[in-house]
Design an enzyme around this catalytic site. Structure first.
Site, short mmCIF file in Angstrom:
data_model
loop_
_atom_site.label_atom_id
_atom_site.label_comp_id
_atom_site.label_asym_id
_atom_site.label_seq_id
_atom_site.Cartn_x
_atom_site.Cartn_y
_atom_site.Cartn_z
N GLU A 44 -14.84 -15.76 12.07
CA GLU A 44 -14.43 -16.54 13.39
C GLU A 44 -15.66 -17.14 14.37
OE1 GLU A 44 -12.41 -14.32 16.62
OE2 GLU A 44 -11.48 -16.28 17.31
N ASP A 119 -15.29 -24.75 22.61
CA ASP A 119 -15.62 -25.53 24.05
C ASP A 119 -15.67 -27.01 24.12
OD1 ASP A 119 -15.98 -23.08 25.29
OD2 ASP A 119 -18.35 -22.94 24.63
N ASP A 155 -6.77 -27.19 22.66
CA ASP A 155 -5.86 -27.96 23.49
C ASP A 155 -6.41 -29.16 23.92
OD1 ASP A 155 -8.18 -26.23 24.88
OD2 ASP A 155 -7.21 -26.94 26.61
C1 SAM Z 1 -13.33 -21.33 25.12
S1 SAM Z 1 -13.73 -19.89 24.27
C2 SAM Z 1 -12.73 -19.51 23.12
C3 SAM Z 1 -12.76 -18.04 22.50
C4 SAM Z 1 -11.48 -17.56 21.75
N1 SAM Z 1 -11.86 -18.22 20.16
C5 SAM Z 1 -10.25 -17.86 22.10
O1 SAM Z 1 -9.41 -18.43 21.68
O2 SAM Z 1 -9.87 -17.10 23.18
C6 SAM Z 1 -15.36 -20.53 23.38
C7 SAM Z 1 -16.13 -19.48 22.79
O3 SAM Z 1 -17.20 -19.97 22.01
C8 SAM Z 1 -18.42 -19.52 22.18
N2 SAM Z 1 -19.25 -20.42 21.62
C9 SAM Z 1 -19.44 -21.49 22.02
N3 SAM Z 1 -20.58 -22.25 21.37
C10 SAM Z 1 -20.75 -21.20 20.24
C11 SAM Z 1 -21.67 -21.19 19.01
N4 SAM Z 1 -22.43 -22.44 18.94
N5 SAM Z 1 -21.65 -20.22 18.23
C12 SAM Z 1 -21.02 -19.06 18.68
N6 SAM Z 1 -20.07 -18.99 19.67
C13 SAM Z 1 -19.97 -20.28 20.49
C14 SAM Z 1 -18.34 -19.28 23.67
O4 SAM Z 1 -19.23 -18.48 24.13
C15 SAM Z 1 -16.89 -18.88 24.18
O5 SAM Z 1 -16.79 -17.57 23.99
#
Ligand code: SAM
Length: 236
Positions: A44, A119, A155
């Protein structure tokens, strides 16, 4: 990511085997070092608070699940959730998923990759920070097994459509795509009892979108199986 402060983590919890720093990962990749076995591996990207990892690892004990999370507080929090559950088949890497794919995973390794609510980087000048980009899709393609799939949800409709085009350009087959607007059941607004699977959603952000009645765009992409050789010389 979240608006609420994360609950405190029990300092006595032993996170050994559940939380890996990027620098600590075995090079070359060695599943036995991380999961003490070789099993189909699901990854994931951006695992956030770890809801998917908790559910999926319990539901599919015959598969291993590796979350990659760039924010230390979420990586730590989700590793603590996994440690509390005591599941042997899930772990979290604190690091940048783009680097893990580029530097750690060998080709044809992964069974499935999950990317839920990456993000969106709304501002135009920040778009290049999006996870779904050409170079990452090339690493995704290389590291997936033939027939392996990517489950992608967002979304943000524009991000969804741009990503679909990039996946197609990257050689993936689009197996399925849909938008979904599901009303929350009453139970979804309730706090989830410790250790219990949540009703009907699999990530923290999915729950948030459901409660706000926001549609979610979902797709599954596949790395094609090798085509059988049609060249006469192949059959001797
Ligand atoms: C909007 S949140 C969604 C979290 C989870 N997938 C959910 O649906 O609840 C996006 C997550 O991706 C992480 N993230 C962003 N860029 C990343 C990267 N290059 N590698 C790993 N994690 C990343 C952020 O820190 C954040 O926790």
């Amino acid at each position: 990511m979240g608006r609420r402060a994360l609950p405190k983590i029990d300092p006595q919890l032993d996170l050994t085997g559940y939380l890996w720093k990027f620098e600590e990962l075995p090079r070359p990749w060695n599943a036995v070092c991380v999961f003490e076995r070789i099993a189909p591996l699901e990854v994931e990207v951006g695992s956030g608070k770890g809801m998917f990892l908790c559910q999926a690892s319990m539901a599919q004990p015959q598969h291993d699940f590796l979350g990659i999370e760039i924010a230390i507080k979420y990586a730590h929090f989700s590793a603590a959730r996994l440690a509390k559950l005591g599941v042997p088949n899930a772990a979290v890497v604190h690091g940048d998923a783009l680097l893990v794919f580029a530097e750690i995973f060998p080709e044809n390794l992964l069974h499935t990759v999950h990317i839920y609510f990456p993000d969106p980087w709304w501002k135009k000048r920040h778009r290049k920070r999006r996870v779904i980009r050409e170079s990452f899709l090339a690493d995704l393609y290389r590291t997936l097994k033939p027939g392996g799939t990517v489950h992608f949800w967002t979304d943000v409709q524009t991000y969804f459509e741009e990503s679909r085009a990039l996946f197609r350009q990257g050689g993936f087959l689009e197996k399925w795509a849909a938008s979904e607007l599901r009303a929350p059941s009453q139970a979804e607004g309730e706090p989830i009892p410790e250790g219990q699977p949540p009703p009907g959603y699999q990530t923290h952000f999915e729950r948030r979108m459901r409660l706000q009645a926001v549609p979610v765009f979902k797709a599954i992409f596949e790395k094609p199986l090798e085509l059988p050789c049609s060249n006469r010389s192949c059959s001797g």
